[in-house]
Design an enzyme around this catalytic site. Structure first.
Site, short mmCIF file in Angstrom:
data_model
loop_
_atom_site.label_atom_id
_atom_site.label_comp_id
_atom_site.label_asym_id
_atom_site.label_seq_id
_atom_site.Cartn_x
_atom_site.Cartn_y
_atom_site.Cartn_z
N ARG A 71 0.86 -1.18 0.00
CA ARG A 71 0.00 0.00 0.00
C ARG A 71 0.90 1.23 0.00
O ARG A 71 2.11 1.13 0.16
CB ARG A 71 -1.00 0.03 1.18
CG ARG A 71 -0.69 -0.72 2.41
CD ARG A 71 0.47 -0.17 3.20
NE ARG A 71 0.31 1.25 3.45
CZ ARG A 71 1.31 2.07 3.64
NH1 ARG A 71 2.56 1.63 3.60
NH2 ARG A 71 1.10 3.34 3.87
N GLY A 72 0.29 2.38 -0.20
CA GLY A 72 1.06 3.60 -0.41
C GLY A 72 1.11 3.88 -1.91
O GLY A 72 1.51 3.01 -2.69
N ALA A 73 0.71 5.08 -2.32
CA ALA A 73 0.54 5.37 -3.74
C ALA A 73 1.77 5.07 -4.59
O ALA A 73 1.67 4.39 -5.62
CB ALA A 73 0.09 6.82 -3.93
N ARG A 105 -7.04 -0.51 -6.94
CA ARG A 105 -7.13 0.62 -5.99
C ARG A 105 -7.41 1.88 -6.80
O ARG A 105 -6.48 2.52 -7.29
CB ARG A 105 -5.83 0.79 -5.19
CG ARG A 105 -5.44 -0.33 -4.26
CD ARG A 105 -6.42 -0.57 -3.11
NE ARG A 105 -6.63 0.58 -2.26
CZ ARG A 105 -5.86 0.91 -1.21
NH1 ARG A 105 -4.81 0.18 -0.91
NH2 ARG A 105 -6.15 1.95 -0.47
N GLN A 209 -1.87 1.73 9.97
CA GLN A 209 -0.58 1.87 9.30
C GLN A 209 0.41 2.68 10.12
O GLN A 209 1.62 2.46 10.05
CB GLN A 209 -0.76 2.54 7.93
CG GLN A 209 -1.54 1.70 6.93
CD GLN A 209 -2.98 2.15 6.83
OE1 GLN A 209 -3.60 2.48 7.84
NE2 GLN A 209 -3.53 2.16 5.64
N ASP A 250 -2.32 10.39 -1.94
CA ASP A 250 -2.61 9.41 -2.98
C ASP A 250 -3.03 10.08 -4.28
O ASP A 250 -2.93 9.48 -5.34
CB ASP A 250 -3.69 8.44 -2.51
CG ASP A 250 -3.16 7.50 -1.44
OD1 ASP A 250 -2.80 6.37 -1.81
OD2 ASP A 250 -3.09 7.90 -0.27
#
Length: 361
Positions: A71-73, A105, A209, A250
């Site tokens: 995860r994380g853009a 996503r 997170q 994001d």
């Protein structure tokens, strides 16, 4: 990179690449030599254990993105690029593979940016050379992200006073990027510059997170950190304990509105009320110049079980549901400055975004 504990999703018995592109002790994802396996660190398992999945198909990569193994853009974009390499190696239709990845996503614009960049390369390459050329391009995207994070880290570090206590939300370090970090990259750069800083990390419900990942990364880096409940942020602002807040993003709209992990808007409101800077650090690939404002950003609604359950245990009464937006939008007027590898967007608004968009990449 830590030793693999279980092949899990992918299945092949291999040792992950010992030298991550970011020259770091851990990595969110890597394309192994041979270009036929993506190794992905399962961020759902941290900090309890370092579990690496070996992924051999684009379907596995899409599932890893959707289920938040990664995860994380920026990390999502890099993972998608690697997924298209696997698709090319398997002879999959790349447009079909791209659609699968985009659907994983929908809010993270880096995913769309990386996919379009890879498809552009594929269209200009013969079928014989396509997989090899895509592997080169995907690794270039990964390396460029690391360098971008280092550059924005230097821009942001100049704004952090020595002795500051910094509030951050969600996770924006090496786990969320190619290996250095966006907002955590700024914090990391300040620490590397010798500044005596401390961090308050919001736990960042419902996926935690901040509590699980940000605290783990800062501990690895030797940066003092304390985890606080999301609802405690305004309290610490009111006490004067927070010098500034810095978060990632994001998607950033053309007018400077910022979409980030749910709860970010509340942090920005608290910062503005208490007259503290609220900064955003994000690669230029996060800026969507075709999106006029935050009103047009699609906000992903995730499974309500992420809110109603914790570690498999139901927290709310049977029959009671939950709403679970993954992101919120912070209006540009609440953002003090945005740090990108191209430079600083300040004051935050459409004019400053357009000016930086017109500057050399």
């Amino acid at each position: 990179m830590a030793k693999q504990e279980s092949p899990s999703i992918g299945g092949a018995e291999r040792v992950p690449h010992p030298e991550p592109i970011a020259d770091a002790p851990y990595s969110a994802m890597e394309l192994l030599p041979g270009d036929d396996v993506v190794v992905m660190l399962d961020q759902r398992e941290l900090p309890a254990r370092s579990l690496y999945h070996l992924l051999e198909t684009v379907d596995d990569v899409a599932r890893g993105i959707r289920d938040m193994v990664v995860r994380g853009a920026p990390a999502i974009g890099i993972s998608a690029a690697y997924g298209l390499v696997l698709a090319a190696r398997k002879g999959r239709d790349l447009d079909e593979a791209a659609a699968l990845l985009r659907a994983a996503r929908p809010t993270a614009v880096n995913l769309f940016w990386a996919v379009e960049r890879m498809l552009a390369v594929a269209r200009g390459t013969s079928a014989t050379d396509r997989a090899a050329r895509l592997a080169v391009e995907a690794r270039a995207i990964h390396r460029e992200d690391v360098e971008s994070c280092r550059k924005m880290g230097r821009y942001g570090e100049a704004r952090i006073p020595d002795g500051a206590t910094i509030l951050t939300h969600c996770n924006t370090g090496g786990l969320a990027t190619g290996g250095y970090g966006t907002a955590l990259g700024v914090i990391r750069a300040a620490h590397e510059a010798g500044k005596q800083i401390r961090v308050l990390a919001d736990e960042t419900r419902p996926y935690l997170q901040g509590a699980r990942l940000t605290a783990w990364e800062l501990q690895q880096l030797g940066i003092p950190v304390s985890v606080i409940a999301d609802g405690a942020a305004a309290h610490f602002f009111a006490r004067g304990d927070v010098a500034l807040a810095i978060v990632g993003s994001d998607r950033i709209a053309a007018n400077g509105d910022v979409a980030n992990k749910i709860g970010t808007f509340g942090v920005a409101c608290a910062a503005r009320f208490h007259e503290r800077p609220f900064y955003v650090a994000a690669p230029w690939s996060t800026v969507d110049v075709h999106c006029p404002s935050g009103d047009e950003i699609v906000i992903e609604e995730r499974d309500q079980a992420e809110v109603t359950h914790l570690a498999g245990r139901r927290l709310v009464p049977e029959g009671v549901g939950a709403r679970n937006p993954a992101f919120d939008v912070t209006p540009a007027r609440l953002v003090t400055a945005i740090f990108t590898e191209r430079g600083v967007i300040e004051p935050v608004g459409p004019e400053a975004v357009a000016r930086l968009a017109a500057s050399p990449a």
